[in-house]
Design a protein around this motif. Structure first.
Motif, PDB file in Angstrom:
ATOM      1  N   MET B   1       0.833  -1.202   0.000  1.00 15.08           N
ATOM      2  CA  MET B   1       0.000   0.000   0.000  1.00 15.08           C
ATOM      3  C   MET B   1       0.867   1.251   0.000  1.00 15.08           C
ATOM      4  O   MET B   1       1.940   1.261   0.569  1.00 15.08           O
ATOM      5  CB  MET B   1      -0.871   0.030   1.270  1.00 15.08           C
ATOM      6  N   TYR B   3       1.497   5.129   1.108  1.00  9.51           N
ATOM      7  CA  TYR B   3       1.145   6.077   2.170  1.00  9.51           C
ATOM      8  C   TYR B   3       1.920   7.372   1.965  1.00  9.51           C
ATOM      9  O   TYR B   3       3.049   7.352   1.484  1.00  9.51           O
ATOM     10  CB  TYR B   3       1.517   5.535   3.557  1.00  9.51           C
ATOM     11  N   GLU B  87       3.706  -2.712   3.345  1.00  8.24           N
ATOM     12  CA  GLU B  87       2.632  -3.705   3.363  1.00  8.24           C
ATOM     13  C   GLU B  87       1.380  -3.207   4.082  1.00  8.24           C
ATOM     14  O   GLU B  87       0.273  -3.468   3.642  1.00  8.24           O
ATOM     15  CB  GLU B  87       3.148  -4.957   4.056  1.00  8.24           C
ATOM     16  N   ASN B  88       1.584  -2.528   5.204  1.00 12.52           N
ATOM     17  CA  ASN B  88       0.414  -2.137   6.003  1.00 12.52           C
ATOM     18  C   ASN B  88       0.725  -0.916   6.868  1.00 12.52           C
ATOM     19  O   ASN B  88       1.850  -0.398   6.857  1.00 12.52           O
ATOM     20  CB  ASN B  88      -0.070  -3.297   6.886  1.00 12.52           C
ATOM     21  N   LEU B  89      -0.284  -0.481   7.629  1.00  9.02           N
ATOM     22  CA  LEU B  89      -0.149   0.726   8.449  1.00  9.02           C
ATOM     23  C   LEU B  89       0.973   0.602   9.484  1.00  9.02           C
ATOM     24  O   LEU B  89       1.668   1.575   9.756  1.00  9.02           O
ATOM     25  CB  LEU B  89      -1.494   1.027   9.140  1.00  9.02           C
ATOM     26  N   ASP B  90       1.140  -0.593  10.056  1.00  4.18           N
ATOM     27  CA  ASP B  90       2.212  -0.770  11.046  1.00  4.18           C
ATOM     28  C   ASP B  90       3.573  -0.421  10.456  1.00  4.18           C
ATOM     29  O   ASP B  90       4.392   0.237  11.096  1.00  4.18           O
ATOM     30  CB  ASP B  90       2.244  -2.213  11.565  1.00  4.18           C
ATOM     31  N   GLU B  94       5.961   2.712  11.438  1.00  7.14           N
ATOM     32  CA  GLU B  94       7.330   2.439  11.880  1.00  7.14           C
ATOM     33  C   GLU B  94       8.301   3.420  11.224  1.00  7.14           C
ATOM     34  O   GLU B  94       9.201   3.941  11.881  1.00  7.14           O
ATOM     35  CB  GLU B  94       7.722   1.014  11.488  1.00  7.14           C
ATOM     36  N   PRO B 111      -3.109   7.086   4.147  1.00  6.19           N
ATOM     37  CA  PRO B 111      -3.115   6.149   3.026  1.00  6.19           C
ATOM     38  C   PRO B 111      -3.473   6.888   1.734  1.00  6.19           C
ATOM     39  O   PRO B 111      -4.301   7.795   1.753  1.00  6.19           O
ATOM     40  CB  PRO B 111      -4.191   5.135   3.396  1.00  6.19           C
TER      41      PRO B 111
END
Lengths: 434, 116
Positions: B1, B3, B87-90, B94, B111
């Motif tokens: 994804m 961001y 890959e993702n919000l985490d 980070e 996003p």
């Protein structure tokens, strides 16, 4: 199958089903919808003679077929269809996979990128399987408002890519803390609502204790799988600490909940710990709390929840208010202040010091807090101060402090109690002033 | 994804211009961007000139108005951005945590809406 049997299966299978479907489908809303469809079908089709031998597997197969139908009807998630068609004919995942799926669901619902209200609502809906209506009722919020809150949360999860995964080992301890905070918020909402006429909404307390017990089992199951490194690393210590604290929270909630029936009298008025009928405390819950706390302590990672549980445990075991072991309680608060300093902990410590030593010593500590201004709107600060002033015979000051506590409270039972105290003081004042 | 990491800070926050602290922070920025590239997360990223260089345009109802200055008076100023692919919000948060500006400003993680 009777209606209550369906309800029982529902409670046990719901989180497993939603968790597995969330991984299968990669979407929380679709998982929830499909699970709901499968349960509706189960309620309609299962009878005394037509109960599937493995209700979990039946529900999963049915839910996957429902999801396929939903995807075929609409346009979304078309890319998931081939994988899903294959899955529809496969059995339930391995137990280890089921454990991680459920953990992933819990950690996802309690993700730090969501606000606390959203985390609470999601956890109760997706993990506990409460309906939107039930959650709304428990939080004294209209169903439509609660529904909006859930929709908004699910929209953010989808758009922002909030992961539904077991956190990396380095993050596990922090993320367990996040989950515990949500479980405890659910519990305290049930135990003392700050609004409305009902002081106790026990169902939320039961849900919170259930959540903690599920999390303990899942963390044990997760930790039982062989990790990449054989020796006990710092990260594994963190994981054990998380488990110990979950057990501590379970014990704390058990001790607190054991007093549920005695916190209010028959007319719904608040009864303080020192006046509660201790013979009515739930011995089973106290025993539960004690054995859980003892197991937590053997893990060797003392944390704030375990210390609070130890304090609650002393109260639970004491014959009455006066023969409570206040010195040990003060000592436990000392440790708690070191591990998790907060003005609320300092306030509780001050109240314990007032019992262990003199009301005036406790009052001096509370006055320091008043001066810091940090808890200015906290009703228990003013109520606690008022109580010590009352015991010291400083009635005018006590009345002022009770009035301030009244300004800060919106709970009917608490308000009635505080007003009652003011009335008592004014009665006792008449002879002493002349 | 994908961001966007939007980097905000108060106008005078962070190390002073020309100070040794600023030189040290510059090295950090380079290392940070390099780490992002190595991890395959970096798509784009730049610092922006200050708000004194901003021009704000509106064209409501065909009425074009040009204003010298930023869109709104705020304490926190948008000072730069990164666009990452993770890959993702985490993973996005980070990177945000590691950003030097996070120590005295803030990083808003948004996003990107995929229009495909």
């Amino acid at each position: 199958m009777s209606r209550s049997r369906v309800a029982e299966v529902f409670a046990n299978e719901w989180p497993v089903l939603v968790a597995t479907l969330t991984r299968d489908l990669g979407d929380l809303s679709l998982a929830e919808e499909s699970a709901q469809d499968a349960f509706t079908e189960a309620a309609a089709r299962w009878g005394p003679d037509t109960t599937p031998t493995k209700p979990g597997a039946w529900l999963l197969t049915t839910a996957r077929r429902k999801a396929i139908d939903t995807i075929r009807r609409g346009r979304r998630f078309n890319d998931r269809l081939p994988a899903l068609l294959q899955l529809a004919e496969t059995p339930q995942p391995e137990p280890a996979k089921l454990i991680d799926d459920q953990l992933a669901l819990i950690f996802g619902c309690c993700h730090p990128s969501l606000n606390h209200e959203a985390r609470i609502a999601l956890t109760l809906r997706q993990v506990c399987g409460l309906s939107t209506n039930q959650i709304g009722e428990a939080f004294l919020v209209p169903t439509a408002t609660m529904a909006k809150r859930l929709v908004r949360a699910k929209k953010k999860i989808r758009a922002a890519g909030v992961p539904f995964k077991v956190p990396e080992p380095a993050q596990l301890a922090d993320r367990v803390d996040d989950v515990l905070a949500i479980i405890y918020l659910i519990f305290t909402e049930g135990h003392t609502s700050s609004d409305g006429a009902n002081l106790l909404r026990g169902d939320l307390c039961d849900e919170a204790r259930w959540l903690a017990s599920v999390l303990i089992d899942l963390l044990v199951g997760h930790g039982a799988q062989p990790g990449p490194s054989a020796d006990l690393s710092d990260l594994e210590h963190d994981a054990i600490a998380g488990r110990a604290e979950t057990m501590g929270l379970y014990a704390l909630m058990s001790f607190t909940d054991s007093r549920r029936s005695t916190r209010t009298n028959s007319s719904g008025d608040l009864v303080l710990l020192d006046d509660q009928d201790r013979s009515q405390w739930d011995r089973q819950l106290i025993a539960d709390g004690q054995s859980m706390l003892a197991s937590a302590m053997t893990l060797g990672h003392v944390g704030p929840y375990q210390l609070q549980a130890a304090i609650a445990g002393i109260h639970a075991q004491s014959q009455d208010w006066s023969c409570t072991d206040w010195l040990t309680i003060v000592e436990l608060y000392d440790n708690l202040e070191k591990l998790a300093p907060s003005p609320v902990v300092s306030l509780n410590r001050a109240a314990a010091v007032a019992m262990a030593e003199e009301p005036s010593v406790g009052l001096a500590l509370i006055d320091e807090l008043v001066e810091s201004g940090e808890l200015d709107d906290y009703r228990y600060l003013h109520a606690g101060r008022a109580d010590l002033l009352r015991r010291l015979g400083r009635h005018d000051e006590a009345t002022t402090a009770y009035r301030r506590a009244i300004e800060c409270s919106s709970n009917d039972a608490e308000l009635a109690f505080l007003r009652q105290r003011i009335t008592e003081i004014s009665r006792s004042n008449i002879p002493s002033q002349r | 994804m994908r961001y966007m990491l939007l980097l905000y800070s108060a106008e005078n926050a962070g190390p002073e211009q020309g100070s040794p602290e600023q030189a040290a922070e510059m090295k950090e920025w380079f290392a940070y961007t390099e780490a992002m590239r190595t991890a395959g997360a970096f798509l784009a990223g730049d610092p922006l000139h200050g708000i004194e260089t901003a021009t704000t345009i509106t064209a409501h109802d065909g009425n074009v108005i040009s204003t010298d200055g930023p869109f709104a008076e705020t304490k926190e100023i948008l000072g730069g951005y990164y666009m990452v692919d993770v890959e993702n919000l985490d993973q996005a948060t980070e990177w945000a945590e590691k950003c030097p500006i996070a120590r005295y400003g803030s990083v808003e993680v948004r996003p990107i809406m995929e229009m495909g």
